[in-house]
Design an enzyme around this catalytic site. Structure first.
Site, mmCIF file in Angstrom:
data_model
loop_
_atom_site.group_PDB
_atom_site.id
_atom_site.type_symbol
_atom_site.label_atom_id
_atom_site.label_comp_id
_atom_site.label_asym_id
_atom_site.label_seq_id
_atom_site.Cartn_x
_atom_site.Cartn_y
_atom_site.Cartn_z
ATOM 1 N N ASP A 11 -5.868 -14.018 8.315
ATOM 2 C CA ASP A 11 -4.720 -13.843 7.409
ATOM 3 C C ASP A 11 -3.563 -14.780 7.743
ATOM 4 O OD1 ASP A 11 -5.695 -11.846 5.682
ATOM 5 O OD2 ASP A 11 -5.215 -10.263 7.123
ATOM 6 N N GLU A 39 -9.073 -13.296 -2.310
ATOM 7 C CA GLU A 39 -8.399 -13.694 -1.069
ATOM 8 C C GLU A 39 -9.246 -14.783 -0.416
ATOM 9 O OE1 GLU A 39 -6.869 -10.603 1.461
ATOM 10 O OE2 GLU A 39 -7.254 -11.801 3.238
ATOM 11 N N ASP A 64 -0.806 -12.492 1.361
ATOM 12 C CA ASP A 64 -1.441 -11.509 2.249
ATOM 13 C C ASP A 64 -1.677 -12.239 3.573
ATOM 14 O OD1 ASP A 64 -2.843 -9.579 3.537
ATOM 15 O OD2 ASP A 64 -4.361 -9.289 2.001
ATOM 16 N N ASP A 115 -4.735 -13.617 -3.385
ATOM 17 C CA ASP A 115 -4.062 -13.283 -2.128
ATOM 18 C C ASP A 115 -4.036 -14.558 -1.299
ATOM 19 O OD1 ASP A 115 -3.280 -10.727 -2.487
ATOM 20 O OD2 ASP A 115 -4.603 -9.830 -1.008
ATOM 21 N N GLU A 123 -10.638 -6.421 -5.045
ATOM 22 C CA GLU A 123 -10.523 -7.525 -4.077
ATOM 23 C C GLU A 123 -11.809 -7.603 -3.250
ATOM 24 O OE1 GLU A 123 -6.841 -7.609 -1.866
ATOM 25 O OE2 GLU A 123 -7.915 -8.346 -0.111
ATOM 26 N N HIS A 145 -11.177 -14.151 2.708
ATOM 27 C CA HIS A 145 -12.399 -13.368 2.514
ATOM 28 C C HIS A 145 -13.521 -14.259 1.978
ATOM 29 C CE1 HIS A 145 -9.828 -9.440 1.927
ATOM 30 N NE2 HIS A 145 -9.690 -9.987 3.118
ATOM 31 N N HIS A 172 0.875 -1.171 0.000
ATOM 32 C CA HIS A 172 0.000 0.000 0.000
ATOM 33 C C HIS A 172 0.912 1.221 0.000
ATOM 34 C CE1 HIS A 172 -2.445 -2.988 2.248
ATOM 35 N NE2 HIS A 172 -3.506 -2.375 1.771
ATOM 36 N N ASP A 177 -11.006 -12.464 9.930
ATOM 37 C CA ASP A 177 -9.951 -12.418 8.923
ATOM 38 C C ASP A 177 -8.595 -12.610 9.602
ATOM 39 O OD1 ASP A 177 -8.818 -12.029 6.480
ATOM 40 O OD2 ASP A 177 -9.061 -9.856 6.449
HETATM 41 C C1 XYL Z 1 -7.502 -6.633 4.182
HETATM 42 C C2 XYL Z 1 -7.118 -6.795 2.741
HETATM 43 C C3 XYL Z 1 -6.023 -5.860 2.291
HETATM 44 C C4 XYL Z 1 -5.888 -5.856 0.796
HETATM 45 C C5 XYL Z 1 -5.137 -4.706 0.255
HETATM 46 O O1 XYL Z 1 -8.419 -7.578 4.575
HETATM 47 O O2 XYL Z 1 -6.752 -8.121 2.489
HETATM 48 O O3 XYL Z 1 -4.838 -6.197 2.908
HETATM 49 O O4 XYL Z 1 -5.292 -7.026 0.340
HETATM 50 O O5 XYL Z 1 -5.651 -3.524 0.689
#
Ligand code: XYL
Length: 438
Positions: free
Chosen positions: A311, A270, A341, A298, A234, A273, A103, A309
């Protein structure tokens, strides 16, 4: 001489069969090895993300920083930003990854004014360009952070105040200039706060139109400056908003088609998500791909038992196999890739954990790729699926495919042929065959 941030960690080698105790070498990812006519590196197009790996502190809503990174210690925000960039490039090159994502505000601190933020970004991207040229590492995608600053608390392109939308526009204009300067291959829009918490105070129709027009301005500026990258949206269903407009792949595809933006955008999916939206891990990758809209992935995972989330690094071979099967079937992801990500857990406090996480996830995807190649080369599942749809290859079925039949003709067909025979879906057989390749 430049500081070495990851002292003691060499360039990660490929050592097949190194055994379970060796987590700092690739045992499956052999970058140059060719599978189905393409190197593993080109199929996988791995990318490291800047925000989690170099800006993340381990803080969560209940606790403070746990990850104390040497590159985040400095007298000024710009000094830290430069150290961070050097640390990041040391990491990319030791890991052997050719791409990174960031970013605008990860790479360079926000200033007191737009002009100051832009001049910080100019200075930082000059350095990034030098490091890119020196190492050969490239930008998979750039994105603008249009969700963290308090001005964006009610959204950016969907903010009820046009002044905020204008700020977001100015930020994206600069982001596109940066993308051009650094040769980014894609540009991502993640609408973190493009949605609502309360329907009572929200004019949904107006907000969606503003967002579409915002994207149209971005397309126009991209064309004006001759920026040759792929635009990506996204999807995410919620968090931070209760409802986000880019809920999932199909919502975004519908939005893009409705506002005639679909030829200018693809999707960055992603999987964390996707599962937040209540779908299975691979669902949106497959849906986007079917519509020719899968641009990039992602590559992360959530904890479905937690439901937010998280990640996490993708380590599940079943999931990576499903994703790579779709990627191969659509002919690859280029100019997109597999961007991690993902963040190490706040309890994974050693610097080497950053390497272990990426190596483990890259090997998980390498195994997924190898499995998917075998699935496709052997063709057992493909021929089972083909057989399942055989009735559409001739006669009335062929006419349905062509769109050349009618309800009247379907009725005649049933009158002549009676009740269809019961046909097993054979789910367990498919699952068993799939497991054979893991
Ligand atoms: C947050 C998102 C961000 C995007 C980029 O949930 O995954 O990190 O990948 O803005």
């Amino acid at each position: 001489m430049e500081t070495e941030f990851f002292a003691g960690i060499p360039k990660i080698p490929y050592v097949p069969n190194a055994g379970a105790r060796n987590v700092l070498c690739f045992q499956h990812y052999n970058a140059e090895e060719v599978l189905l006519g393409r190197s593993m590196e080109d199929w996988l197009r791995f990318s490291v993300c800047y925000w989690h790996s170099f800006c993340g502190t381990g803080a969560d809503p209940f606790g403070f920083q746990t990850l104390h990174r040497p590159w985040n210690e400095g007298a000024t925000p710009m000094e830290c930003a430069k150290k961070r960039l050097h640390a990041a490039f040391e990491f990319f090159t030791k890991l052997g990854v050719k791409y990174y994502t960031f970013h605008d505000r990860d790479m360079s601190p926000e200033g007191r004014t737009l002009e100051e933020s832009n001049s910080n970004l100019d200075e930082m991207t000059d350095l990034a360009l030098q490091l890119q040229n020196r190492t050969g590492v490239k930008v998979l995608w750039v994105t603008c952070n249009l969700f963290a600053h308090s001005r964006y608390m009610n959204g950016a392109a969907t903010n009820p105040d046009c002044h905020v939308l204008a700020y977001a526009g100015a930020q994206v204009k600069k982001g596109l200039d940066v993308a051009k300067k650094l040769g980014a291959e894609n540009f991502v829009f993640w609408g973190g706060r493009e949605g609502f918490y309360s329907i009572h105070n929200t004019d949904v129709g107006a907000e969606l139109k503003h967002m579409a027009n915002f994207f149209k301005m971005a397309v126009k500026y991209k064309e004006k400056i001759g920026l040759k990258c792929q635009f990506l949206i996204e999807p995410k269903p919620k968090e931070p908003c209760k409802h986000q407009y880019d809920y999932d792949a199909m919502s975004v595809i519908g939005f893009l088609k409705h506002y005639e933006l679909d030829s200018h955008f693809k999707l960055n999916i992603e999987p964390n998500h996707t599962t937040l939206a209540g779908h299975s891990y691979e669902h949106d990758v497959i849906m986007a791909s079917v519509f020719g809209m899968l641009g990039s992935v992602d590559s992360n995972t959530g904890s479905p038992d937690l439901g937010w989330d998280t990640d996490q690094f993708p380590m599940d071979i079943r999931n990576t196999t499903m994703i790579m099967k779709t990627v191969i079937e659509q002919g690859g992801l280029q100019p997109g890739g597999l961007n991690f990500d993902a963040k190490v857990r706040r309890e994974s406090t050693d610097l080497e954990d950053l390497f272990i996480a990426h190596v483990g996830a890259m090997d998980a995807f390498a195994r997924g790729l190898r499995n998917a190649v075998r699935i496709i080369e052997e063709g057992v599942i493909t021929s089972m699926v083909k057989e399942r749809y055989m009735s559409f290859s001739h006669g009335i079925g062929q006419k349905v495919v062509d769109g050349s039949t009618s309800l009247e003709e379907l009725e005649d067909f049933v009158k002549q042929n009676g009740e269809p025979k019961v046909t097993s879906g054979k789910q367990e057989k498919y699952e068993t065959v799939f497991n054979h390749y893991l």
